[in-house]
Each structure stands twice: as structure tokens, then as C-alpha cells.
Scaffold this motif. Structure first.
Motif, PDB file in Angstrom:
ATOM      1  N   PRO A 594       0.868  -1.163  -0.004  1.00  0.00           N
ATOM      2  CA  PRO A 594      -0.065  -0.098  -0.188  1.00  0.00           C
ATOM      3  C   PRO A 594       0.902   1.224   0.148  1.00  0.00           C
ATOM      4  CG  PRO A 594       0.019  -0.995   2.060  1.00  0.00           C
ATOM      5  CD  PRO A 594       0.570  -1.922   1.130  1.00  0.00           C
ATOM      6  N   LYS A 595       0.259   2.292  -0.484  1.00  0.00           N
ATOM      7  CA  LYS A 595       0.869   3.673  -0.571  1.00  0.00           C
ATOM      8  C   LYS A 595       1.178   3.973   1.095  1.00  0.00           C
ATOM      9  CE  LYS A 595       0.305   8.332  -2.571  1.00  0.00           C
ATOM     10  NZ  LYS A 595       1.413   8.611  -3.268  1.00  0.00           N
ATOM     11  N   THR A 596       2.348   4.799   1.151  1.00  0.00           N
ATOM     12  CA  THR A 596       2.456   5.463   2.477  1.00  0.00           C
ATOM     13  C   THR A 596       3.312   6.641   2.292  1.00  0.00           C
ATOM     14  OG1 THR A 596       4.579   4.253   2.777  1.00  0.00           O
ATOM     15  CG2 THR A 596       2.629   3.113   3.613  1.00  0.00           C
ATOM     16  N   ASP A 597       3.570   7.536   3.275  1.00  0.00           N
ATOM     17  CA  ASP A 597       4.249   8.759   2.921  1.00  0.00           C
ATOM     18  C   ASP A 597       5.628   8.615   3.036  1.00  0.00           C
ATOM     19  OD1 ASP A 597       1.973  10.098   3.008  1.00  0.00           O
ATOM     20  OD2 ASP A 597       2.039  10.620   5.071  1.00  0.00           O
ATOM     21  N   GLN A 598       6.125   7.381   3.528  1.00  0.00           N
ATOM     22  CA  GLN A 598       7.410   6.940   3.679  1.00  0.00           C
ATOM     23  C   GLN A 598       8.122   6.338   2.279  1.00  0.00           C
ATOM     24  OE1 GLN A 598       5.239   6.147   6.408  1.00  0.00           O
ATOM     25  NE2 GLN A 598       5.964   8.293   7.233  1.00  0.00           N
ATOM     26  N   LYS A 599       6.962   5.646   1.585  1.00  0.00           N
ATOM     27  CA  LYS A 599       7.234   4.618   0.617  1.00  0.00           C
ATOM     28  C   LYS A 599       7.487   5.599  -0.785  1.00  0.00           C
ATOM     29  CE  LYS A 599       5.993   0.605   1.192  1.00  0.00           C
ATOM     30  NZ  LYS A 599       5.441  -0.635   1.263  1.00  0.00           N
ATOM     31  N   ARG A 600       8.705   5.453  -1.558  1.00  0.00           N
ATOM     32  CA  ARG A 600       8.730   6.350  -2.733  1.00  0.00           C
ATOM     33  C   ARG A 600       8.060   5.606  -3.808  1.00  0.00           C
ATOM     34  NH1 ARG A 600      14.381   8.927  -3.647  1.00  0.00           N
ATOM     35  NH2 ARG A 600      14.345  10.124  -1.481  1.00  0.00           N
ATOM     36  N   GLU A 601       7.614   6.548  -4.777  1.00  0.00           N
ATOM     37  CA  GLU A 601       6.662   5.894  -5.824  1.00  0.00           C
ATOM     38  C   GLU A 601       6.671   6.778  -6.977  1.00  0.00           C
ATOM     39  OE1 GLU A 601       2.306   7.091  -5.969  1.00  0.00           O
ATOM     40  OE2 GLU A 601       2.694   5.475  -4.374  1.00  0.00           O
ATOM     41  N   TYR A 609       4.259   3.014  -9.694  1.00  0.00           N
ATOM     42  CA  TYR A 609       5.219   2.147  -9.414  1.00  0.00           C
ATOM     43  C   TYR A 609       5.847   2.361  -8.112  1.00  0.00           C
ATOM     44  CZ  TYR A 609       4.403   0.229 -13.903  1.00  0.00           C
ATOM     45  OH  TYR A 609       3.646  -0.440 -14.857  1.00  0.00           O
ATOM     46  N   ARG A 610       6.059   1.480  -7.149  1.00  0.00           N
ATOM     47  CA  ARG A 610       6.736   2.218  -5.776  1.00  0.00           C
ATOM     48  C   ARG A 610       7.484   0.910  -5.229  1.00  0.00           C
ATOM     49  NH1 ARG A 610       1.086   1.379  -3.701  1.00  0.00           N
ATOM     50  NH2 ARG A 610       0.660   3.419  -4.323  1.00  0.00           N
ATOM     51  N   VAL A 611       8.569   1.244  -4.333  1.00  0.00           N
ATOM     52  CA  VAL A 611       9.493   0.474  -3.821  1.00  0.00           C
ATOM     53  C   VAL A 611       8.780  -0.935  -3.186  1.00  0.00           C
ATOM     54  CG1 VAL A 611      11.269   0.094  -1.989  1.00  0.00           C
ATOM     55  CG2 VAL A 611      11.166   2.272  -3.391  1.00  0.00           C
ATOM     56  N   SER A 636      14.497   0.271  -5.466  1.00  0.00           N
ATOM     57  CA  SER A 636      14.967   1.804  -5.392  1.00  0.00           C
ATOM     58  C   SER A 636      14.009   2.606  -6.166  1.00  0.00           C
ATOM     59  CB  SER A 636      16.390   1.868  -5.357  1.00  0.00           C
ATOM     60  OG  SER A 636      17.115   1.161  -4.517  1.00  0.00           O
ATOM     61  N   VAL A 637      13.870   3.822  -5.851  1.00  0.00           N
ATOM     62  CA  VAL A 637      13.409   4.862  -6.608  1.00  0.00           C
ATOM     63  C   VAL A 637      14.053   6.067  -6.274  1.00  0.00           C
ATOM     64  CG1 VAL A 637      11.291   6.449  -6.979  1.00  0.00           C
ATOM     65  CG2 VAL A 637      11.089   3.967  -6.686  1.00  0.00           C
ATOM     66  N   PHE A 638      14.670   6.707  -7.363  1.00  0.00           N
ATOM     67  CA  PHE A 638      15.459   7.979  -7.211  1.00  0.00           C
ATOM     68  C   PHE A 638      14.698   9.005  -8.229  1.00  0.00           C
ATOM     69  CE2 PHE A 638      18.430   4.466  -6.865  1.00  0.00           C
ATOM     70  CZ  PHE A 638      18.901   4.801  -5.542  1.00  0.00           C
TER      71      PHE A 638
END
Length: 782
Positions: A594-601, A609-611, A636-638
Motif C-alpha cells: 500500500p501507498k505510504t508517505d514514507q514509501k517512494r513511488e 510504481y513504488r518500492v 529503489s526509486v530516485f
């Protein structure tokens, strides 16, 4: 009366982003004039165009949109550069940095010779520059080219937009033909079908209609013929099309636009031209794409070359074989069944063997026995480290996909790679290995051969030295290859190649029922207790609108039991609909990651697409050692502001290989929580969840259902309707592929061998499976 297009006119202040490959650009402009209801003095403009010059004025036609992340942007459909209208303006323009080698004095001479309309005159006819004194031909040529590049794109985009082409597709066309674009469109718009990805017959026909290529125009009929044959091959897997089939389909395509009726003779005449031009091959009323025709013929030639060696060196007396086999059984503490012994002996004493059978019939055991006994009889090591650098490792183990190759490696302990990697496919010039540079080895084992199409089979076989022993392993009841042909099925039908069919089940667990279900499905039946929960399978009743909730509940409970998303694979036959792959992926991503504020996408199209996401590769990338069907995880997402490339980047791990993707490359991947049965072929998963509902009916056939359930290693959860499942397994492939491989092999080689079928034999209980004896599919449900 049509409303005039709205526009924003201004000059670029700064280019925020520019992609050299597809020319997608984001820039900030200072507005000089606009017909839009927009009050700010500056705007963000996005679209497809080359690097624009600061301080030059451009008019952008499009629409303002509110991006959820980046705010108000002007999305450009097409644009035009404002050409200077005064002599002084033209002199300043031509002497700018845009035109190399043209200084102020030269610009003045050009204006003096050609006047205030100089730029339009050059664009219309570059030869007018010959009248400019002291202007060299090289400078004149470069000047005209630069003008055409900057003004030509604008003309192309305006022209194509009038025909319904969007900016991205217009840009693709322009990048293909450059300053020849408009000329190509006027000369033969149907050529775009061959040269530009994304242009089909309907799009090309719109252009054709606009310039008068209608009805029975020869180029229109030719294009329709090539399009029909290409679609027949690529979409349905056929190698050729019969004349009558071709005439009917071409007429249907051409007459669907209500043009003049097209006669069979009209089509035949253009087909004759296509054959003369080498764009089609005609043989016995069968029309082929040349690449498929010569691939089939080449494949047969090389099979014959392998089978008809004058003296086969690697035959051993039966007594020596049995002695070595007994020693191997004693060393490995195993006992091979009679059919397995026969398969191993045939493999080692024949230049080529076909080994086929369903799940649980012992194919993996036979492969392991072949390599072990080959090493025993030839006195060679199975450890690659024992070979010098210049000394080739004799065992070549390959499969069509990376996951299938990994399974071979795990079951044999030997290195295994994809066919593409063995042949050195570089994606640009083709393959490194061919008839002039064959692969180096002594014995080749190819697993999952049902997935190999005619093109790849030909490339593989022409790259094999005549002395190489070849074992082709597969399950003839699985889905055929995605590409044209049905190589395994056709070779089995020839009766010319040594063959062992393993038909009896070597049970891996007293309580296992997935294998029995697979063999019932092969026969077109279901067990009477299909709805009764078993230790390794279950069937949950639901309709298409309940599938999402049922699948999510099963997955959530599997996670509670300690399984990861990597262990759980949902399979479905269709992408769209309430129970389609796209919807299931969206829901399962929310469940698993699930989407979170800490998870990059990173957002791309309608996907995020998220980590941690499980993803699927959709295209071959040989330079990265990643191929169509490989599954990986985003690690990873940069973001653009964090790296020297100044672009958003995603890093995906595929079985230890990490690959970096730019944002524009994300069309190469998709989420893999749910995937198609075709994409899962060649892979196995601890848990497979397979919905079977009426909305899938168009795709449900016995070989697809059989392939889906045989992807399961430990637990199978079916959900849907029993009646739909039964109807599906009673539907065989009603569109049997049209190929001539069987006929060609028989004609060239003749019926020279017999076939062996296995006898029943039970193996001991598999320890890993036995460890799961206290877990059942119903543990994954509330």
C-alpha cells in the motif's frame, strides 16, 4: 464554422526537461500573447518538440490542464516558430547561434539576394541559395537542413494533427523520416506500417484516403495483404495463410470503409507483385512472410543435418550403459523406473531426442539422469570450475525464459541460461552465434520447448555443430508459443525423431491431487470431487464481481501464514473487465504494497510504481540480461533532483540482476501480482490462484487451463464457476495453427524411428512437500 484554435505565444525562459529519444519536453515560457483565459505572465509548456531556442518566439496550440503533482501545464498538440517578417529580423535570425557558419555579413547577402521572404523561399526550394554570392555549397546545405529541421517538424505536426494523429505518434513519424516526412506521406503513407511502430492499417488508410489512395489503389491493396498476413501470424500464431483465407480477409478489411468492392482478381494481381518484390513467398497456394518461410525450411535442414550423421560417436554398448547406470543409482541412492532408463539410454545414444510428458511424469528426473550418466560414461566433470578458460563446458542447458532456466539450474546443479543468452542475442545486430559461428559444447538440453517459436527454433538449430547431442524437453499439452508456429507439437507429429512420451505419474506425495487434476484436464474431464477441499487444492464458488474480494481474502490469509507476494501468483486469461488482470493488479498492489508517505513511488500513465512492487518485464533487454516474462521487485526509486541524469529512476532486481529504468522506459514493465497465463508459462510458484468465470469464456481452452494449474508447486486455489471450468476444458484449440513443419520434416527425412511410452513407477515422498502436510489451501481463507 469551426472555432479558431486556442494558443499561447511566447519565448522559452528555461528548458526543465528534454528527452533526446522521443523529444518529450517540459519548458517554462514568458507569454507574449494568448487566446486562453490565463492571467499569469509565465507558463509551463509540455509536448513533443526539439530543443527550442531561448529568445525566439513560438506559438503553441493546445490546452491547459491541472496536473495533480505539478499544477497547471499547457499540453501542446502542435506548435510553430514565428518567422521574422522584416529584413532586420531575418538578418538577426540567420546570424544567430542556430545557424553554424552564417555571420551577419552572410545573412545580409542572403536577404539582399532573396528579400523579406527569404526563409519561405529556402524552405520551398533550397536551390535558391545558389544565387547568394560567396555562399559555399556546404554552408548553403547546412543552412537549408537547419531550417527544414526546425520548420519542417512544425509543418509535419500540423499536417498530421489534421489527420487525427496525436503529437507523440507524429513525433515518431518525424523521427523516422525527418525532412522527408511530408514527401513520404504523400508518396506512400502505407510505408509507415513497416517503418513506424504503432501505425497499423487503419491509421495508414486514413492518410491514404486524405491523399486520394482509395478503393482499388494498388498500394492500398498491397498494404492490406501484408497487414492481414502479419496479423494472422503474430496474433494467431500461423506460419502461412491459404489463398482463399487471404482473399476473404483482405476484402473484409478494404471494404469495411465502404469503398468500391474489391474483386479477388484485384487482390491476386497485387499479391503477384508482392511475391515478385520478395515481400511474400508463395508455395502451393500458401502465402508466407519470407522470414517464416525460410525459418521453417532452415529448421528442417538443420534437424536433418543433426539426425543423419554418418557415424554417431557417442553410442555405447548396452552392457556398458547398464553398468554405468547401476553405479550411478548406487552413488545417488535412487532407482530409475524402466521408462526413465529407456529415456536416458535413448538420449545418450541418439543425436536428438524428444522428451515429453505432463507434471509428475519424471521429466526433471530424466534430465538429471542424462547429465549425470553422460559425465559418467565420458569421464568428464560436472563442475565448470574444473575446465580451463579456453576449454568449453560440455553441458549446455537452456530454456526460453529466465525463470525456466533457473528451475533447470536448481534441479540439475548445472549452469542454465536463456536461449537468447546462449546464442548471444544483442538486440541490435541479432545473434552472435549462427551457422558460421556455432555454439561450443557436447550435449544440449532445451526445456519448455512448447514456448519456442519457429524463428527462435531456426536460430538455435542453425547455431548447433553437427556433433552436438540435442534433447528437447516439453509438455505438448501446454499453450503453444506466443510467436508463430508450434515447434514441439509439429516435431512430435513427424514420427522421424527418437521420442519418449512419459505418460504415467510418478507420485511425489500420497496426498497430492494437483497432478491428478492436470491429467484429468488433459483428458477433458474433471474429478467428481472437484469442489471438495483437498490437502493441496480447493475450489471457491463465486461470480466475476466477487472474484476481487475472494482473491484478496485468500492472498491476505496466505501472507498471515508466512508466504510472501513472491510466493503467491494470481493468474488470469484477460486484461480487462471486473476480474481482469489490470483490476486485480490494482487491488493486489493496495493489499501487498500500500501507498505510504514514507514509501517512494513514480507515476506512469495510470499506474504507480513504488518500492517493493512485484513487476513483470514485457520486452527483451539482452544488454541488461533481462527478458520478456522475467519477474522482479522494485528495490529503489530516485527522483530527478537527486541524480546526475536529472531524471526519475527506478531500480528493479531480477534474480540478482539489478536494472535501472528511466521514466520513459516504464512501458517495458507492468505489475505482476496478477499476470496472464502466457506470461507465467515456464515458471512455477508455491501458491497459484486461478479465477475461472464466464467473462473469461472467450479465452478459456483446455491448454490454457492446463498450463495455469500446472504452474502450482504446492497449493492451487481455483475460484469461480465449476460449469465454466468444465466448459473450458472441453474446448480444445479450435484455431489449430497452420504450419508446414511436420510436412517438411517428413518429406526431407522420412519416418525412421519408433516411439517409447513410459510405464508406471512411484517415487518416494518429496521431503519439502511432506513438510507442508499440515497446511492446506483453506488455511488461506477465513
Amino acid at each position: 464554422m469551426t472555432e479558431p484554435e486556442k494558443y499561447v505565444k511566447g519565448h522559452p525562459i528555461v528548458t526543465i526537461f528534454h528527452n533526446d529519444s522521443n523529444l518529450y519536453t517540459v519548458l517554462r515560457i514568458r507569454i507574449e500573447e494568448t487566446t486562453e483565459n490565463y492571467e499569469d505572465k509565465e507558463a509551463i509548456v509540455t509536448g513533443y518538440f526539439p530543443l527550442l531556442q531561448e529568445h525566439e518566439t513560438y506559438t503553441f496550440f493546445g490546452v491547459f490542464k491541472d496536473h495533480p503533482k505539478f499544477g497547471i501545464q499547457y499540453h501542446v498538440n502542435h506548435f510553430q516558430k514565428e518567422i521574422p517578417r522584416t529584413e532586420q529580423g531575418i538578418i538577426l535570425y540567420l546570424s544567430s547561434d542556430l545557424f553554424k557558419g552564417i555571420g551577419k555579413k552572410t545573412a545580409e547577402k542572403i536577404v539582399e539576394a532573396l528579400g523579406e521572404d527569404a526563409i519561405n523561399k529556402i524552405l520551398h526550394n533550397p536551390d535558391v541559395l545558389k544565387s547568394v554570392p560567396q555562399l559555399t555549397s556546404e554552408k548553403a546545405k547546412e543552412l537549408a537542413r537547419t531550417l527544414l529541421e526546425h520548420q519542417g517538424l512544425e509543418q509535419v505536426m500540423v499536417t498530421l494533427s489534421q489527420y487525427g494523429f496525436g503529437p507523440q505518434l507524429s513525433m515518431k513519424i518525424y523521427q523516422t523520416y525527418r525532412d522527408q516526412t511530408l514527401d513520404m506521406i504523400k508518396r506512400n503513407p502505407y510505408q509507415l506500417m513497416a517503418d513506424v511502430e504503432g501505425i497499423g492499417f487503419a491509421k495508414a488508410d486514413e492518410l491514404g484516403k486524405a491523399i486520394g489512395m482509395v478503393g482499388k489503389h494498388p498500394e492500398r491493396i498491397k498494404a492490406a495483404c501484408l497487414y492481414v498476413i502479419d496479423q494472422f501470424s503474430m496474433q494467431e500464431g500461423h506460419v502461412y495463410l491459404l489463398g482463399e483465407q487471404l482473399y476473404e480477409r483482405v476484402r473484409g478489411l478494404l471494404e469495411s470503409s465502404h469503398y468500391d468492392l474489391i474483386s479477388e482478381s484485384d487482390i491476386i494481381q497485387q499479391l503477384e507483385y508482392l511475391v515478385e518484390e520478395g515481400k511474400l513467398v508463395l508455395e502451393d497456394d500458401r502465402y508466407y512472410l519470407p522470414s517464416l518461410f525460410f525459418s521453417e525450411k532452415g529448421l528442417v535442414t538443420n534437424i536433418k543435418r543433426l539426425l543423419e550423421q554418418e557415424e554417431y560417436e557417442d553410442s555405447f554398448p548396452e552392457s556398458e550403459f547398464l553398468l554405468a547406470l547401476g553405479a550411478l543409482e548406487e552413488r545417488l541412492k535412487v532407482q530409475y523406473a524402466p521408462s526413465q532408463k529407456d529415456a536416458i539410454q535413448k538420449a545418450l545414444s541418439s543425436p536428438m531426442l524428444l522428451l515429453t510428458g505432463g507434471p509428475g511424469t519424471g521429466k526433471t528426473t530424466v534430465i538429471k539422469g542424462i547429465v549425470e550418466l553422460y559425465a559418467e560414461l565420458h569421464g568428464c566433470s560436472l563442475d565448470p570450475k574444473d575446465y580451463k578458460k579456453e576449454e568449453p563446458f560440455p553441458f549446455l542447458l537452456v530454456a526460453p525464459t529466465g525463470r525456466a532456466a533457473k528451475r533447470m539450474n536448481e534441479s540439475t546443479g548445472l549452469p542454465a541460461v536463456t536461449i537468447h543468452r546462449l546464442l548471444g542475442w544483442n538486440g541490435v545486430d541479432g545473434f552472435d552465434h549462427d551457422e558460421d559461428n556455432p555454439v561450443d559444447g557436447k550435449i544440449l538440453i532445451v526445456d519448455e520447448v512448447s514456448m519456442v517459436d519457429t524463428w527462435l527454433a531456426n536460430q538455435l538449430f542453425k547455431s548447433l555443430p553437427a556433433s552436438l547431442q540435442v534433447i528437447l524437453v516439453g509438455d505438448e499439452d501446454q499453450l503453444p508459443s506466443v510467436g508463430p508456429g508450434q515447434v514441439l507439437s509439429d516435431l512430435l507429429d513427424t514420427g522421424t525423431i527418437p521420442t519418449v512420451r512419459l505418460v504415467d505419474i510418478f507420485r511425489q506425495s500420497e496426498d497430492s491431487t494437483i497432478v491428478e487434476l492436470a491429467h484429468d484436464i488433459k483428458k477433458g474431464t474433471l474429478p467428481h470431487d472437484i469442489m471438495t477441499p483437498k490437502s493441496d487444492r480447493s475450489f471457491l464458488k463465486c461470480n466475476q464481481y466477487q472474484v476481487i474480494d475472494v482473491v484478496k481474502k485468500v492472498c491476505a490469509n496466505a501472507v498471515k501464514k508466512g508466504f510472501s507476494p513472491r510466493d503467491i501468483q494470481v493468474l488470469a486469461p484477460m486484461y480487462r473487465g471486473p476480474a481482469g488482470i489490470d483490476t486485480l493488479n490494482l487491488e493486489l498492489q493496495t493489499l501487498f504494497n500500500p501507498k505510504t508517505d514514507q514509501k517512494r513511488e513514480i507515476s506512469y500513465g495510470d499506474k504507480a510504481y513504488r518500492v517493493g512492487d512485484k513487476v513483470l518485464q514485457l520486452v527483451n533487454q539482452p544488454d541488461q540480461n533481462v527478458f520478456n516474462g522475467d519477474m522482479g521487485e522494485i528495490v529503489s526509486v530516485f527522483y530527478a533532483k537527486e541524480n546526475v541524469e536529472k531524471e526519475d529512476l527506478i531500480v528493479i532486481a531480477f534474480e540478482g540482476t539489478e536494472v535501472t529504468y528511466k521514466k520513459q522506459d516504464l512501458n517495458q514493465i507492468t505489475h505482476a501480482y496478477c499476470c496472464s497465463v502466457h506470461k507465467a508459462q515456464g515458471s512455477e510458484f508455491p501458491i497459484v490462484i486461478f479465477p475461472v468465470v464466464k467473462s473469461y469464456y472467450r479465452m478459456l481452452r483446455k491448454n490454457l487451463i492446463y498450463t495455469a494449474i500446472t504452474r502450482s508447486k504446492e497449493f492451487l486455489i481455483l475460484c469461480g464457476e465449476e460449469e465454466t471450468l468444465l466448459q473450458g476444458i472441453q474446448r480444445t484449440e479450435d484455431r489449430k495453427r497452420q504450419t508446414t513443419l511436420t510436412e517438411r520434416v517428413k518429406g526431407m527425412i522420412g519416418n525412421i524411428v519408433t516411439e517409447t511410452e513410459s510405464a508406471g513407477f512411484e517415487l518416494s515422498v518429496d521431503a519439502e512437500r511432506a513438510a507442508m502436510v499440515n497446511v492446506s489451501p483453506y488455511d488461506f481463507m477465513d
